[in-house]
Design a protein around this motif. Structure first.
Motif, mmCIF file in Angstrom:
data_model
loop_
_atom_site.group_PDB
_atom_site.id
_atom_site.type_symbol
_atom_site.label_atom_id
_atom_site.label_comp_id
_atom_site.label_asym_id
_atom_site.label_seq_id
_atom_site.Cartn_x
_atom_site.Cartn_y
_atom_site.Cartn_z
ATOM 1 N N UNK A 73 0.624 -1.353 0.008
ATOM 2 C CA UNK A 73 0.121 -0.188 0.094
ATOM 3 C C UNK A 73 0.859 1.176 0.053
ATOM 4 N N UNK A 74 1.999 1.386 0.591
ATOM 5 C CA UNK A 74 2.916 2.284 0.669
ATOM 6 C C UNK A 74 3.432 2.881 -0.653
ATOM 7 N N UNK A 75 3.149 2.051 -1.825
ATOM 8 C CA UNK A 75 3.462 2.493 -3.121
ATOM 9 C C UNK A 75 2.893 3.825 -3.410
ATOM 10 N N UNK A 76 1.852 4.296 -2.906
ATOM 11 C CA UNK A 76 1.269 5.444 -3.162
ATOM 12 C C UNK A 76 2.180 6.768 -2.734
ATOM 13 N N UNK A 77 2.996 6.263 -1.585
ATOM 14 C CA UNK A 77 3.880 7.412 -1.116
ATOM 15 C C UNK A 77 5.209 7.732 -1.885
ATOM 16 N N UNK A 78 5.514 6.586 -2.862
ATOM 17 C CA UNK A 78 6.690 6.545 -3.233
ATOM 18 C C UNK A 78 7.149 7.771 -4.396
ATOM 19 N N UNK A 79 8.219 8.512 -3.863
ATOM 20 C CA UNK A 79 8.649 9.844 -4.671
ATOM 21 C C UNK A 79 8.343 10.753 -3.882
ATOM 22 N N UNK A 80 7.230 10.643 -2.852
ATOM 23 C CA UNK A 80 7.032 12.027 -2.220
ATOM 24 C C UNK A 80 8.219 12.471 -1.192
ATOM 25 N N UNK A 81 8.111 13.984 -1.067
ATOM 26 C CA UNK A 81 9.139 14.463 -0.381
ATOM 27 C C UNK A 81 8.511 15.399 0.787
ATOM 28 N N UNK A 82 9.562 15.784 1.760
ATOM 29 C CA UNK A 82 9.011 16.829 2.647
ATOM 30 C C UNK A 82 8.702 16.115 3.944
ATOM 31 N N UNK A 83 8.646 16.803 5.121
ATOM 32 C CA UNK A 83 8.462 16.326 6.525
ATOM 33 C C UNK A 83 7.002 15.491 6.362
ATOM 34 N N UNK A 84 5.876 16.126 5.927
ATOM 35 C CA UNK A 84 4.771 15.574 6.007
ATOM 36 C C UNK A 84 4.776 14.046 5.170
ATOM 37 N N UNK A 85 5.437 14.042 4.169
ATOM 38 C CA UNK A 85 5.576 12.763 3.424
ATOM 39 C C UNK A 85 6.299 11.600 4.167
ATOM 40 N N UNK A 86 7.348 12.077 5.043
ATOM 41 C CA UNK A 86 8.185 11.329 5.781
ATOM 42 C C UNK A 86 7.472 10.718 7.046
ATOM 43 N N UNK A 87 6.643 11.698 7.711
ATOM 44 C CA UNK A 87 5.835 11.153 8.923
ATOM 45 C C UNK A 87 4.640 10.443 8.042
ATOM 46 N N UNK A 88 4.104 10.496 7.091
ATOM 47 C CA UNK A 88 3.098 9.738 6.493
ATOM 48 C C UNK A 88 3.822 8.141 6.216
ATOM 49 N N UNK A 89 4.811 8.244 5.864
ATOM 50 C CA UNK A 89 5.501 6.967 5.404
ATOM 51 C C UNK A 89 5.768 6.205 6.597
ATOM 52 N N UNK A 90 6.199 6.671 7.802
ATOM 53 C CA UNK A 90 6.236 6.087 9.055
ATOM 54 C C UNK A 90 5.123 5.560 9.615
ATOM 55 N N UNK A 91 4.049 6.270 9.243
ATOM 56 C CA UNK A 91 2.770 6.067 9.892
ATOM 57 C C UNK A 91 2.126 4.783 8.935
ATOM 58 N N UNK A 92 2.125 4.731 7.636
ATOM 59 C CA UNK A 92 1.754 3.568 6.623
ATOM 60 C C UNK A 92 2.516 2.441 7.232
ATOM 61 N N UNK A 93 4.008 2.595 7.285
ATOM 62 C CA UNK A 93 4.694 1.440 7.608
ATOM 63 C C UNK A 93 4.429 0.649 9.173
ATOM 64 N N UNK A 94 4.128 1.453 9.833
ATOM 65 C CA UNK A 94 3.565 1.099 11.305
ATOM 66 C C UNK A 94 2.320 0.076 10.824
ATOM 67 N N UNK A 95 1.517 0.925 9.946
ATOM 68 C CA UNK A 95 0.295 -0.060 9.933
ATOM 69 C C UNK A 95 0.384 -1.182 9.118
ATOM 70 N N UNK A 96 1.362 -1.250 8.354
ATOM 71 C CA UNK A 96 1.763 -2.446 7.578
ATOM 72 C C UNK A 96 2.296 -3.504 8.613
ATOM 73 N N UNK A 97 3.049 -3.078 9.532
ATOM 74 C CA UNK A 97 3.797 -4.139 10.424
ATOM 75 C C UNK A 97 2.864 -4.546 11.296
ATOM 76 N N UNK A 98 1.801 -3.876 11.751
ATOM 77 C CA UNK A 98 0.880 -4.245 12.733
ATOM 78 C C UNK A 98 0.027 -5.401 12.017
ATOM 79 N N UNK A 99 -0.292 -5.029 10.697
ATOM 80 C CA UNK A 99 -0.797 -6.302 9.878
ATOM 81 C C UNK A 99 0.024 -7.372 9.274
#
Length: 207
Positions: A73-99
Motif C-alpha cells: 500500500x505504501x507504493x502510493x507514497x513513493x517519490x513524495x518529499x518533505x516532512x509530512x511525506x516522511x511522517x506519512x511513510x512512517x505511519x503507513x509502515x507502522x500500519x503494515x507492520x501491525x498487519x
C-alpha cells in the motif's frame, strides 16, 4: 529665503541627482533582487503547501489500501518529499507492520525521500525491520557510522540475529553508556545486555 540658502539647496539637489545617475544600475539591481526574493519566497511557500497536499492525498490513499489489506500500500507514497511525506511513510509502515506485512513496510520506508531532519528515524526504523526479517547484514550497513544510543541498540539487535553474541553484547554495552540514566529505553537495553551474557554496571561506574 536668502540667496545663499537657495544656492545650497540647488547644490544639494545636484549632488543627489549626480549620485542617482552614478548609482542607478546598483539601485535597479537591488530593487530587482528584492522583487525576486519576494516572489521566490512566495513560490517556495506555495510549493511546500502543494507538496504537503500531495503527500496528504497519497497518505490517505495508502492508509485506505493498508486497512483494506492491499499489498504494498505504501507504493502510493513513493517519490513524495518533505516532512509530512516522511511522517506519512512512517505511519503507513507502522500500519503494515501491525498487519504482519514487514516486507511491505520495508518497501514503504525505502521508497520515501526522507526529510533530512527525519532521515535518521527512517533509517533506524528500516534497520529494525531488516533485522526482524532476517537481514542483519543490511541492517548493519544502514546503521554504519551512527553512534547514538538507539542506533547502537539496533546494531546489537542485528548482531544478535546474525548469531554474533559477543559483538552484540559490546554494542548493547555501548548503547547503555550512551543513554541517560533516566532514559525509558535504559531498562530494555539492560535486559538485552544480560540476555547477551553481559553484566549491567552500576550507573556510577564506567562501562
Amino acid at each position: 529665503m536668502a540667496i545663499d540658502d537657495l544656492l545650497d539647496e540647488h547644490e544639494q539637489g545636484e549632488r543627489v541627482r549626480s549620485w542617482l545617475r552614478s548609482n542607478a544600475l546598483v539601485l535597479l539591481v537591488g530593487v530587482a533582487l528584492g522583487i525576486a526574493a519576494i516572489y521566490g519566497w512566495r513560490w517556495w511557500g506555495e510549493r511546500r503547501v502543494q507538496q504537503d497536499q500531495q503527500a496528504h492525498a497519497a497518505y490517505e490513499a495508502a492508509i485506505k489500501q493498508a486497512e483494506a489489506g492491499a499489498d504494498n500500500a505504501g507504493a502510493a507514497l513513493k517519490g513524495q518529499q518533505g516532512t509530512y511525506a516522511t511522517l506519512a511513510a512512517l505511519r503507513v509502515a507502522k500500519a503494515q507492520v501491525d498487519a504482519g506485512k514487514n516486507e511491505d513496510a520495508i518497501a514503504t520506508l525505502r521508497g520515501i525521500q526522507a526529510d533530512p531532519a527525519l532521515a535518521a528515524v527512517v533509517q533506524q526504523r528500516l534497520a529494525q525491520l531488516l533485522a526482524a526479517t532476517g537481514k542483519p547484514d543490511e541492517a548493519l550497513k544502514l546503521l554504519d557510522g551512527h553512534a547514538d544510543g538507539a542506533a547502537l541498540e539496533l546494531r546489537g539487535d542485528a548482531l544478535a540475529v546474525a548469531g554474533k553474541r559477543d559483538q552484540a553484547r559490546d554494542e548493547y554495552a555501548k548503547a547503555l553508556a550512551a543513554l541517560d540514566v533516566a532514559s525509558p529505553a535504559r531498562r530494555r537495553v539492560e535486559l538485552k545486555l544480560q540476555d547477551a551474557g553481559g553484566r549491567v554496571p552500576d550507573p556510577a561506574e564506567p562501562i
